[in-house]
Design a protein around this motif. Structure first.
Motif, mmCIF file in Angstrom:
data_model
loop_
_atom_site.group_PDB
_atom_site.id
_atom_site.type_symbol
_atom_site.label_atom_id
_atom_site.label_comp_id
_atom_site.label_asym_id
_atom_site.label_seq_id
_atom_site.Cartn_x
_atom_site.Cartn_y
_atom_site.Cartn_z
ATOM 1 N N LEU A 19 0.810 -1.218 0.000
ATOM 2 C CA LEU A 19 0.000 0.000 0.000
ATOM 3 C C LEU A 19 0.842 1.267 0.000
ATOM 4 O O LEU A 19 0.371 2.322 -0.398
ATOM 5 N N PHE A 22 4.159 -0.071 -3.200
ATOM 6 C CA PHE A 22 3.701 -0.574 -4.507
ATOM 7 C C PHE A 22 4.494 -1.755 -5.026
ATOM 8 O O PHE A 22 4.778 -1.820 -6.207
ATOM 9 N N ILE A 25 1.945 -5.590 -6.551
ATOM 10 C CA ILE A 25 0.586 -5.135 -6.850
ATOM 11 C C ILE A 25 -0.202 -6.189 -7.636
ATOM 12 O O ILE A 25 -1.383 -6.400 -7.387
ATOM 13 N N GLN A 125 20.313 -1.816 0.713
ATOM 14 C CA GLN A 125 20.334 -0.359 0.691
ATOM 15 C C GLN A 125 20.369 0.218 2.118
ATOM 16 O O GLN A 125 21.090 1.170 2.390
ATOM 17 N N LEU A 174 -9.357 -0.828 -7.055
ATOM 18 C CA LEU A 174 -8.287 0.164 -6.919
ATOM 19 C C LEU A 174 -8.689 1.256 -5.929
ATOM 20 O O LEU A 174 -7.860 1.745 -5.152
ATOM 21 N N ALA A 178 -6.905 2.425 -2.542
ATOM 22 C CA ALA A 178 -6.550 3.812 -2.227
ATOM 23 C C ALA A 178 -6.967 4.156 -0.802
ATOM 24 O O ALA A 178 -6.201 4.760 -0.043
ATOM 25 N N SER A 181 -4.792 2.509 1.604
ATOM 26 C CA SER A 181 -3.494 3.175 1.622
ATOM 27 C C SER A 181 -3.533 4.415 2.516
ATOM 28 O O SER A 181 -2.601 4.681 3.279
ATOM 29 N N MET B 28 2.427 -2.947 -13.267
ATOM 30 C CA MET B 28 1.706 -2.019 -12.407
ATOM 31 C C MET B 28 2.590 -1.434 -11.310
ATOM 32 O O MET B 28 2.404 -0.291 -10.908
ATOM 33 N N CYS B 29 3.545 -2.229 -10.807
ATOM 34 C CA CYS B 29 4.332 -1.738 -9.664
ATOM 35 C C CYS B 29 5.080 -0.451 -10.012
ATOM 36 O O CYS B 29 4.885 0.559 -9.341
ATOM 37 N N LEU B 32 2.644 2.613 -10.725
ATOM 38 C CA LEU B 32 2.046 3.328 -9.605
ATOM 39 C C LEU B 32 3.106 3.996 -8.741
ATOM 40 O O LEU B 32 2.886 5.069 -8.189
ATOM 41 N N ALA B 33 4.278 3.375 -8.651
ATOM 42 C CA ALA B 33 5.245 3.848 -7.664
ATOM 43 C C ALA B 33 5.991 5.103 -8.102
ATOM 44 O O ALA B 33 6.216 5.991 -7.296
ATOM 45 N N GLY B 102 15.276 5.353 -7.228
ATOM 46 C CA GLY B 102 15.771 4.447 -6.186
ATOM 47 C C GLY B 102 15.680 2.982 -6.556
ATOM 48 O O GLY B 102 16.145 2.553 -7.613
ATOM 49 N N ILE B 103 15.005 2.229 -5.680
ATOM 50 C CA ILE B 103 14.985 0.782 -5.816
ATOM 51 C C ILE B 103 14.211 0.321 -7.043
ATOM 52 O O ILE B 103 14.354 -0.811 -7.499
ATOM 53 N N TYR B 104 13.411 1.204 -7.624
ATOM 54 C CA TYR B 104 12.605 0.781 -8.772
ATOM 55 C C TYR B 104 13.433 0.608 -10.037
ATOM 56 O O TYR B 104 12.953 0.011 -11.001
ATOM 57 N N LEU B 107 14.473 -2.968 -10.008
ATOM 58 C CA LEU B 107 13.258 -3.775 -10.114
ATOM 59 C C LEU B 107 12.711 -3.833 -11.533
ATOM 60 O O LEU B 107 11.729 -4.524 -11.781
ATOM 61 N N LYS B 178 1.091 11.308 -3.057
ATOM 62 C CA LYS B 178 1.404 10.260 -2.081
ATOM 63 C C LYS B 178 0.811 8.946 -2.579
ATOM 64 O O LYS B 178 0.142 8.893 -3.611
ATOM 65 N N ALA B 179 1.049 7.878 -1.819
ATOM 66 C CA ALA B 179 0.660 6.544 -2.277
ATOM 67 C C ALA B 179 -0.821 6.413 -2.668
ATOM 68 O O ALA B 179 -1.121 5.876 -3.730
ATOM 69 N N PRO B 180 -1.769 6.902 -1.848
ATOM 70 C CA PRO B 180 -3.175 6.666 -2.212
ATOM 71 C C PRO B 180 -3.546 7.295 -3.553
ATOM 72 O O PRO B 180 -4.388 6.764 -4.272
ATOM 73 N N ALA B 182 -1.944 7.374 -6.272
ATOM 74 C CA ALA B 182 -1.639 6.504 -7.407
ATOM 75 C C ALA B 182 -2.789 5.548 -7.673
ATOM 76 O O ALA B 182 -3.237 5.392 -8.808
ATOM 77 N N PHE B 183 -3.292 4.924 -6.577
ATOM 78 C CA PHE B 183 -4.410 3.993 -6.746
ATOM 79 C C PHE B 183 -5.631 4.734 -7.274
ATOM 80 O O PHE B 183 -6.346 4.243 -8.143
ATOM 81 N N MET B 186 -5.317 5.801 -11.003
ATOM 82 C CA MET B 186 -5.414 4.595 -11.838
ATOM 83 C C MET B 186 -6.861 4.113 -11.873
ATOM 84 O O MET B 186 -7.377 3.739 -12.932
#
Lengths: 193, 256
Positions: A19, A22, A25, A125, A174, A178, A181, B28-29, B32-33, B102-104, B107, B178-180, B182-183, B186
């Motif tokens: 959440l 990501f 997902i 990291q 979705l 949200a 989240s 999707m990861c 959205l991220a 970053g980490i994406y 990935l 922020k995170a929400p 993105a959802f 989408m």
């Protein structure tokens, strides 16, 4: 001990893998339709992520760093995870048929779940040591399980509702994600003094 | 369309007909991220294009060399190598983008689009066609990421590509970056596409669960294509499909 508990709580709730970060997902949206498969997948994810973060941490500290090959971590981790999942599957099949029956079909699918590789890379990291890596892996996987089980519960209720056409299917799921989240962002207020 | 040059057709296919994000719901990861801003979306898109094109061409060129039984591990090694190269290049030349993504970036290895195209297209076609397929899919992915990034950046920060759009007196809705957010964005994009009657695999994915793993999903031949062909049948056979899809993915993995 308190340090490990902090790592688990941060990984499971504050930085929830699905959440907030990501990762994973696809399976979060795909396997959350019913409660039982969602919970089984969660169990399999806890199993695999905990083991793989332990192995990845050992490999990084005792093979890659001494050899000066830190930049190879992505390749090494993904291959190790893929091999590990196969081994775990074979091992479970032989030793614990009951557990294999419950988690079996989900194990191979987890190989390509980005959460597994994501945790291994994040641990590196954050410069976690072996113990911290295992705890972070376990916490992350617990967070994944919490999220997918909650979503499965919510979707069980949604299925009974009469929704307008375009909202049916992916959009309503979705939107639930949200709202979940937003709720999980509330955990950001937790502090550990 | 019938007379379309096959190379041009690949580009059209990747951007419009089988847009990886908006139609196929793959990857999707990262989608959205990283779409907190249009620039980040563009950076992620371009990195993915580079990896996708190179992996498509290499895998297509090696398609007669790689034995069928070990093809998946081979693809993973090729893709992981390319991703490492791209990661080191970004770290060296674009440190701010490296910090933002970053980490994406590592990935990208598990981005379903890349292994999916290798398995579904590159290992069956010539390097020339695979190159065009990589460009088409990569550009389609980037366009979707930039659109999503633009919407989120505009709503969440009042800017577009870093330039101030909203008058400074107006408070932007920070939740969208922020995170929400993105959802939510989408969800509304899929909703609009549903309302316009566009074909998307989004609902299939949520309903049947495919098999819960992006790459395996793109790889199992009876997943995406078959369901698209018979959506009505699929709705009736949902629980069965969910059960059937999982062993299908397992089989694909066992081959590797």
């Amino acid at each position: 001990m308190a340090e490990y508990l902090t790592i688990i709580i941060v990984a499971a709730l504050i930085n929830n893998v699905v959440l907030i970060q990501f990762l994973g997902i696809c399976s979060f949206l795909g396997v959350s339709r019913e409660m039982k498969p969602a919970a089984s997948l969660g169990g399999a994810v806890i199993f695999v992520i905990t083991i793989s973060s332990a192995v990845a941490s050992l490999l990084y500290d005792f093979v890659l760093v001494p050899l000066g090959l830190e930049y190879m971590k992505t390749i090494v981790f993904i291959l190790v995870i893929a091999a590990l999942v196969q081994i775990v599957e074979m091992f479970l099949k032989k030793t614990s048929p009951a557990l294999y029956k419950a988690l079996g079909i989900y194990l191979p699918l987890i190989t390509t779940n980005c959460a597994v590789l994501g945790v291994a890379l994040t641990n590196v990291q954050d410069e976690y040591n072996f113990g911290q890596s295992v705890m972070a892996g376990f916490g992350t996987a617990v967070g994944y399980t919490i999220a997918i089980v909650l979503l499965a519960g919510i979707r069980g209720r949604i299925d009974e509702r009469d929704l307008p056409g375009p909202v049916k299917g992916a959009p309503v799921v979705l939107l639930c994600a949200a709202l979940m989240s937003i709720a999980f962002m509330g955990f950001g207020g937790l502090s550990f003094g | 369309m019938k007379q379309m040059n096959p190379y041009v057709e690949r580009i059209y296919n990747g951007i419009v007909k089988e847009n990886p994000v908006l139609v196929l719901m793959l990857g999707m990861c990262p989608t959205l991220a990283v779409t907190t801003s249009a620039i980040n979306g563009l950076g992620m898109g371009v990195s993915t294009i580079v990896v996708l094109i190179a992996s498509n061409v290499i895998i297509s060129a090696l398609r007669k060399v790689i034995p069928d039984e070990v093809r998946l591990p081979s693809y993973i090694v090729i893709v992981a190598t390319l991703v490492t190269v791209v990661e080191l290049l970004i770290e060296a030349y674009l440190p701010s983008l490296y910090a933002a993504l970053g980490i994406y970036i590592p990935l990208i290895v598990v981005n379903c689009i890349i292994l999916g195209r290798a398995e579904a297209y590159a290992n069956k076609n010539t390097p020339g066609l695979a190159l065009m397929d990589g460009i088409g899919m990569g550009v389609g992915f980037t366009i979707a990421l930039v659109i999503l990034g633009l919407i989120r950046e505009f709503l969440g920060a009042g800017t577009a590509f870093g330039a101030q759009i909203l008058p400074s007196g107006m408070e932007p809705m920070g939740i969208f970056i922020k995170a929400p957010g993105a959802f939510m964005v989408m969800a509304f994009m899929v909703m609009v596409m549903n309302a316009l009657g566009m074909v998307t695999r989004a609902n299939d994915m949520v309903e049947s669960g495919c098999d819960g793993a992006c790459a395996a999903c793109a790889m199992s031949t009876n997943c995406g294509t078959k369901k698209e062909a018979a959506p009505d049948e699929q709705i009736k056979a949902e629980p069965a499909a969910a059960k059937a899809a999982a062993p299908a993915g397992k089989e694909g993995q066992a081959n590797g």
